[in-house]
Design a protein around this motif. Sequence first.
Motif, PDB file in Angstrom:
ATOM      1  N   GLY A  35       0.882  -1.295  -0.164  1.00 42.56           N
ATOM      2  CA  GLY A  35       0.087   0.162  -0.010  1.00 42.56           C
ATOM      3  C   GLY A  35       0.686   1.200   0.314  1.00 42.56           C
ATOM      4  O   GLY A  35       0.388   2.495   0.151  1.00 42.56           O
ATOM      5  N   ASN A  36       2.145   1.038  -0.240  1.00 42.06           N
ATOM      6  CA  ASN A  36       3.066   2.294  -0.039  1.00 42.06           C
ATOM      7  C   ASN A  36       3.088   2.841  -1.719  1.00 42.06           C
ATOM      8  O   ASN A  36       4.173   2.601  -2.282  1.00 42.06           O
ATOM      9  CB  ASN A  36       4.404   1.708   0.250  1.00 42.06           C
ATOM     10  CG  ASN A  36       5.336   2.953   0.556  1.00 42.06           C
ATOM     11  OD1 ASN A  36       5.172   4.254   0.173  1.00 42.06           O
ATOM     12  ND2 ASN A  36       6.454   2.825   1.487  1.00 42.06           N
ATOM     13  N   TYR A  37       2.017   3.871  -1.844  1.00 36.69           N
ATOM     14  CA  TYR A  37       2.171   4.480  -3.180  1.00 36.69           C
ATOM     15  C   TYR A  37       3.186   5.331  -3.477  1.00 36.69           C
ATOM     16  O   TYR A  37       3.975   5.227  -4.591  1.00 36.69           O
ATOM     17  CB  TYR A  37       0.793   5.063  -3.474  1.00 36.69           C
ATOM     18  CG  TYR A  37       0.715   5.793  -4.827  1.00 36.69           C
ATOM     19  CD1 TYR A  37       0.801   4.884  -5.914  1.00 36.69           C
ATOM     20  CD2 TYR A  37       0.855   7.009  -5.168  1.00 36.69           C
ATOM     21  CE1 TYR A  37       0.731   5.457  -7.147  1.00 36.69           C
ATOM     22  CE2 TYR A  37       0.919   7.721  -6.326  1.00 36.69           C
ATOM     23  CZ  TYR A  37       0.888   6.639  -7.410  1.00 36.69           C
ATOM     24  OH  TYR A  37       1.098   7.359  -8.622  1.00 36.69           O
ATOM     25  N   PRO A  38       3.687   6.032  -2.614  1.00 38.13           N
ATOM     26  CA  PRO A  38       4.883   6.936  -2.892  1.00 38.13           C
ATOM     27  C   PRO A  38       6.257   6.053  -3.136  1.00 38.13           C
ATOM     28  O   PRO A  38       6.903   6.483  -4.203  1.00 38.13           O
ATOM     29  CB  PRO A  38       5.123   7.849  -1.569  1.00 38.13           C
ATOM     30  CG  PRO A  38       3.681   7.706  -1.002  1.00 38.13           C
ATOM     31  CD  PRO A  38       2.862   6.480  -1.296  1.00 38.13           C
ATOM     32  N   ALA A  39       6.172   5.051  -2.540  1.00 34.20           N
ATOM     33  CA  ALA A  39       7.445   4.277  -2.906  1.00 34.20           C
ATOM     34  C   ALA A  39       7.095   3.510  -4.429  1.00 34.20           C
ATOM     35  O   ALA A  39       8.309   3.622  -4.918  1.00 34.20           O
ATOM     36  CB  ALA A  39       7.664   3.165  -2.172  1.00 34.20           C
ATOM     37  N   LEU A  40       5.832   3.135  -4.614  1.00 39.58           N
ATOM     38  CA  LEU A  40       5.624   2.766  -6.161  1.00 39.58           C
ATOM     39  C   LEU A  40       5.933   3.665  -7.026  1.00 39.58           C
ATOM     40  O   LEU A  40       6.486   3.271  -8.196  1.00 39.58           O
ATOM     41  CB  LEU A  40       4.535   2.119  -6.059  1.00 39.58           C
ATOM     42  CG  LEU A  40       3.863   1.720  -7.508  1.00 39.58           C
ATOM     43  CD1 LEU A  40       4.714   0.394  -7.999  1.00 39.58           C
ATOM     44  CD2 LEU A  40       2.439   1.086  -7.279  1.00 39.58           C
ATOM     45  N   ALA A  41       5.511   4.919  -6.928  1.00 38.74           N
ATOM     46  CA  ALA A  41       5.824   6.182  -8.017  1.00 38.74           C
ATOM     47  C   ALA A  41       6.901   6.397  -8.050  1.00 38.74           C
ATOM     48  O   ALA A  41       7.625   6.335  -9.325  1.00 38.74           O
ATOM     49  CB  ALA A  41       5.046   7.397  -7.329  1.00 38.74           C
ATOM     50  N   ALA A  42       8.007   6.120  -7.007  1.00 40.45           N
ATOM     51  CA  ALA A  42       9.279   6.389  -7.124  1.00 40.45           C
ATOM     52  C   ALA A  42       9.905   5.090  -7.902  1.00 40.45           C
ATOM     53  O   ALA A  42      10.990   5.398  -8.771  1.00 40.45           O
ATOM     54  CB  ALA A  42      10.101   6.277  -5.618  1.00 40.45           C
ATOM     55  N   VAL A  43       9.586   3.981  -7.558  1.00 40.08           N
ATOM     56  CA  VAL A  43      10.199   2.908  -8.543  1.00 40.08           C
ATOM     57  C   VAL A  43       9.659   2.887  -9.920  1.00 40.08           C
ATOM     58  O   VAL A  43      10.701   2.832 -10.750  1.00 40.08           O
ATOM     59  CB  VAL A  43       9.412   1.392  -7.879  1.00 40.08           C
ATOM     60  CG1 VAL A  43       9.860   0.425  -9.013  1.00 40.08           C
ATOM     61  CG2 VAL A  43      10.030   1.099  -6.630  1.00 40.08           C
ATOM     62  N   SER A  44       8.507   3.391 -10.335  1.00 41.61           N
ATOM     63  CA  SER A  44       8.196   3.553 -11.574  1.00 41.61           C
ATOM     64  C   SER A  44       8.998   4.733 -12.282  1.00 41.61           C
ATOM     65  O   SER A  44       9.349   4.494 -13.452  1.00 41.61           O
ATOM     66  CB  SER A  44       6.324   4.169 -11.603  1.00 41.61           C
ATOM     67  OG  SER A  44       6.193   4.564 -12.898  1.00 41.61           O
ATOM     68  N   GLN A  45       9.353   5.640 -11.624  1.00 41.51           N
ATOM     69  CA  GLN A  45      10.161   6.787 -12.059  1.00 41.51           C
ATOM     70  C   GLN A  45      11.621   6.168 -12.390  1.00 41.51           C
ATOM     71  O   GLN A  45      12.434   6.462 -13.389  1.00 41.51           O
ATOM     72  CB  GLN A  45      10.215   7.919 -11.324  1.00 41.51           C
ATOM     73  CG  GLN A  45      11.000   9.213 -11.873  1.00 41.51           C
ATOM     74  CD  GLN A  45      10.836  10.276 -11.206  1.00 41.51           C
ATOM     75  OE1 GLN A  45      10.129  10.423  -9.884  1.00 41.51           O
ATOM     76  NE2 GLN A  45      11.486  11.636 -11.540  1.00 41.51           N
ATOM     77  N   ALA A  46      12.128   5.402 -11.447  1.00 46.64           N
ATOM     78  CA  ALA A  46      13.462   4.765 -11.429  1.00 46.64           C
ATOM     79  C   ALA A  46      13.378   3.946 -12.490  1.00 46.64           C
ATOM     80  O   ALA A  46      14.712   3.722 -13.226  1.00 46.64           O
ATOM     81  CB  ALA A  46      13.898   4.245 -10.172  1.00 46.64           C
ATOM     82  N   ALA A  47      12.505   3.152 -12.886  1.00 45.32           N
ATOM     83  CA  ALA A  47      12.431   2.267 -13.890  1.00 45.32           C
ATOM     84  C   ALA A  47      12.176   2.779 -15.406  1.00 45.32           C
ATOM     85  O   ALA A  47      12.363   1.953 -16.310  1.00 45.32           O
ATOM     86  CB  ALA A  47      11.384   0.921 -13.407  1.00 45.32           C
ATOM     87  N   ALA A  48      11.823   3.878 -15.372  1.00 44.49           N
ATOM     88  CA  ALA A  48      11.257   4.472 -16.751  1.00 44.49           C
ATOM     89  C   ALA A  48      12.398   4.368 -17.808  1.00 44.49           C
ATOM     90  O   ALA A  48      12.108   4.032 -18.764  1.00 44.49           O
ATOM     91  CB  ALA A  48      10.627   5.924 -16.465  1.00 44.49           C
TER      92      ALA A  48
END
Length: 239
Positions: free
Chosen positions: A11-24
């Motif tokens: 449920g940690n969306y801020p972490a998921l958003a950071a992963v999404s950006q790092a993986a882009a």
Amino acid sequence: MNILVISDIHGNYPALAAVSQAAAPFDCAHILNCGDSLVYAPFPNETLDWLRRHQAFSIRGNTDDRVIKLLKGKSFKKPSKPEKRIMYTRTAAALTAENQSYLLELKKKKILRLGQAFIGLFHGSPADHEEFLSADTPDKRFKELARETSCEVVLTGHSHSPYHRRAGGVHFINPGSVGRMMDGRPDASFAILRLDNGRIEVDLHRCPYDVEAVVRAICDHQLPPIYGEMFRTGSKRVE
């Protein structure tokens, strides 16, 4: 073909958003998620909305299982402590109708063929939904599991322990936890799986995220503050 492998978002969306950006920059063709998408951080809808929007291949984990029980009008024995149970009950109550339906449809395992490889998604292991496989698990156990699967790649979560092990011709990969690492570093963890004409390569990554946004949300939702400290310290519990 690059593939983003994630697990244990919790449920940690801020972490998921950071992963999404790092993986882009890796321009991943697929996203594979090994479960425990919910519970402990208070962003259940943002998390499931992201998984649905990005058409991630997802399975469910043990925390998801308990939320599913609540959605079905059932209960569960463990965890028994009130400060833990409230994290589940609040999550179940917060889910939108669309995300309830999405969660209820998730299975405990999924086998995919991507490129030339058969890839299995499991939360614990191919043998046990809640088995803990870690970087320190003996080779013998991985060899036993290799004999039980026809997949070239086995992806797991649950232990929050990032690793890439090879045994019996099978690649065993745990990307670690996106949302709740417990090794003393709060940074999010993920993996990039590369499939190239039969070759299989894996890189494990960590990236920082806005931990204080999670701590503030826990406070705003009047949830047990101990969880804010767990996220801050990257630990399983705070004494």
